[in-house]
Design a protein around this motif. Structure first.
Motif, short mmCIF file in Angstrom:
data_model
loop_
_atom_site.label_atom_id
_atom_site.label_comp_id
_atom_site.label_asym_id
_atom_site.label_seq_id
_atom_site.Cartn_x
_atom_site.Cartn_y
_atom_site.Cartn_z
N SER A 46 0.83 -1.21 0.00
CA SER A 46 0.00 0.00 0.00
C SER A 46 0.86 1.25 0.00
O SER A 46 0.54 2.24 -0.66
CB SER A 46 -0.93 0.01 1.21
N VAL A 59 -5.07 -2.98 7.04
CA VAL A 59 -6.06 -1.97 6.63
C VAL A 59 -6.17 -0.87 7.69
O VAL A 59 -6.20 0.32 7.38
CB VAL A 59 -7.43 -2.62 6.37
N PHE A 60 -6.21 -1.29 8.96
CA PHE A 60 -6.31 -0.32 10.06
C PHE A 60 -5.08 0.60 10.09
O PHE A 60 -5.21 1.81 10.26
CB PHE A 60 -6.44 -1.07 11.39
N ALA A 70 -3.09 1.37 7.59
CA ALA A 70 -3.14 2.28 6.43
C ALA A 70 -4.08 3.44 6.68
O ALA A 70 -3.78 4.60 6.35
CB ALA A 70 -3.57 1.50 5.18
N GLN A 71 -5.23 3.15 7.31
CA GLN A 71 -6.19 4.21 7.63
C GLN A 71 -5.62 5.17 8.67
O GLN A 71 -5.86 6.39 8.61
CB GLN A 71 -7.49 3.60 8.12
N MET A 72 -4.87 4.63 9.64
CA MET A 72 -4.27 5.47 10.67
C MET A 72 -3.22 6.40 10.07
O MET A 72 -3.14 7.58 10.43
CB MET A 72 -3.63 4.60 11.76
N THR A 116 -3.15 7.52 7.02
CA THR A 116 -3.88 8.54 6.26
C THR A 116 -4.49 9.59 7.19
O THR A 116 -4.49 10.78 6.88
CB THR A 116 -5.00 7.88 5.43
N ALA A 117 -4.98 9.14 8.35
CA ALA A 117 -5.66 10.05 9.28
C ALA A 117 -4.70 11.03 9.95
O ALA A 117 -5.07 12.18 10.20
CB ALA A 117 -6.41 9.24 10.34
N GLU A 176 -1.70 9.94 1.75
CA GLU A 176 -2.96 9.21 1.59
C GLU A 176 -2.70 7.79 1.10
O GLU A 176 -2.11 7.57 0.06
CB GLU A 176 -3.85 9.96 0.61
N HIS A 181 -4.47 3.89 0.42
CA HIS A 181 -5.66 3.07 0.23
C HIS A 181 -5.23 1.63 -0.01
O HIS A 181 -4.31 1.38 -0.79
CB HIS A 181 -6.49 3.56 -0.95
#
Length: 392
Positions: free
Chosen positions: A44, A337-338, A340-342, A344-345, A350, A352
């Protein structure tokens, strides 16, 4: 239908066996969890870098040609007039000359990057105005002391004020702020948010040089770019016949293709590194399943004695290895996934997780389970009932 029920019973039995030794099962899955997590996260990251680079280069358009000039010879210069002579009627162009200068207002004094440009620079660089106007042809022609400032510069020197119409000093010279740019963010080529833009003619006086470091040429037709590159190289070789190393001519599309190739290789490399973790996890599964076969020798003997075939035993142990891998893979995917979202946050980077990456991780997990489960499963299926029943 009977085969489906048999498979369901095998999976149910595998889960029961794995749950009977929860801690050992977790430790066994840990290698797969870390491996899948690494695959998800690293692939990712590679894809995000590739997308980021492609977007930033693509924003400038594939119909862009840039000429960089650098010479150690003080007698060699690439002037703004030289640069303009490279243009045809269907093209626009802009110089980019940068130096760091002291910038002062009544409230703040600091060093900032000052860039000399012309009226076409905003179009070429896709810059948008938040307020005011951009440099005009008249500003360039008459070397007006005006400046367009980035969003961060506006915040730094004019807190809670509208900068347009106010003055600031650049290296002691008084400049009028005529425009403020929309916030652009960081890019490969630096941030316009942290720059001040002045007419190239004013920059020549301020910097005490008429040599251009960088010149952009943009055409309306992408198909014309190769011909333009060839033409520009010919003209540059005429301007600098004795020093062809003093300049480079770059086609933006070629740069984009090169970066795409580099980032694709990077993504594959990161995925391969993560794959090593999965390989180690698979070896862990094989070791534990071999131990399990030894511990369950009597169970194997009893099952064979009451009619289970070698194929039934092999399938049962193979399913256990696959279930173990898939459970570990599932947890690894959730963590990846978690994470990657962290990322980005909490950052501007960014990320995905694509469906293809998840499918790759699931497929790899199942592959690991099959490959490293075969040896223990075959060992279990080969045991003779009488020898297995005699085991302690």
């Amino acid at each position: 239908m009977e085969q489906i029920m048999s498979l369901f019973q095998s999976v149910k039995l595998a889960l029961k066996q794995l749950l009977s030794a929860k801690f050992r099962t977790f430790l066994t899955m840990l290698g797969i969890i870390i491996g899948v997590f690494s695959v998800i996260l690293l692939v990712s990251i590679g894809e995000a870098i590739s997308k980021n680079v492609s977007t930033q280069l693509g924003d400038m358009g594939s119909n862009l040609v840039s000429i960089s000039f650098y010479s150690d010879n003080p007698n060699e210069k690439f002037t703004y007039n030289d640069a303009k002579s490279l243009l045809n009627e269907a093209e626009i162009g802009s110089p980019e000359v940068m130096q760091t200068k002291e910038v002062r207002t009544s409230e703040k004094t600091a060093n900032s990057q000052v860039t000399g440009i012309n009226e076409d620079y905003a179009t070429i660089k896709n810059l948008e105005l938040a307020s005011g106007r951009f440099c005009s042809n008249v500003d360039v022609r008459y070397a007006q002391k005006v400046t367009v400032i980035g969003a961060e510069i506006a915040k730094t020197y004019f807190k809670n004020q509208n900068p347009v119409g106010k003055h600031l000093q650049i290296a002691g010279a008084r400049y009028l702020v005529i425009g403020v740019l929309e916030e652009k963010g960081e890019s490969l080529f630096g941030s316009a948010d942290q720059k001040l833009f002045i007419p190239i003619s004013a920059a020549e006086r301020l910097f005490k040089t008429d040599s251009v470091d960088l010149f952009y040429i943009q055409t309306n037709n992408t198909e014309q770019v190769p011909a333009i590159v060839k033409q520009v190289k010919q003209k540059m070789s005429q301007l600098f016949p004795n020093n062809k190393d003093a300049y480079t001519v770059v086609n933006q599309q070629e740069a984009l293709d090169t970066f795409d190739s580099i980032t694709s290789t990077l993504t594959i490399g990161l995925g391969a590194i993560a794959g090593i973790s999965l390989l180690v996890g698979g070896i862990g599964i094989m070791n534990i399943m071999l131990v399990s076969v030894t511990e369950r020798t009597r169970e194997i003997g009893i099952r064979k004695a009451i009619g289970a075939s070698g194929g039934d035993i092999l399938r049962q142990f193979l399913i256990e290895a696959i279930v173990l891998s898939l459970l570990g893979g599932g947890i690894g995917i959730l963590l990846g996934v978690f994470s990657a979202q962290m990322v980005t946050a909490v950052s501007s980077f960014e990320m995905h997780v694509s469906a293809s990456t998840i499918l790759l991780a699931v497929g790899f997990s199942m592959f690991i389970g099959v490959v490293f489960g075969v040896v223990p499963a075959r060992k279990a299926s080969k045991k003779m009932p009488i020898d297995a029943l005699r085991a302690d």
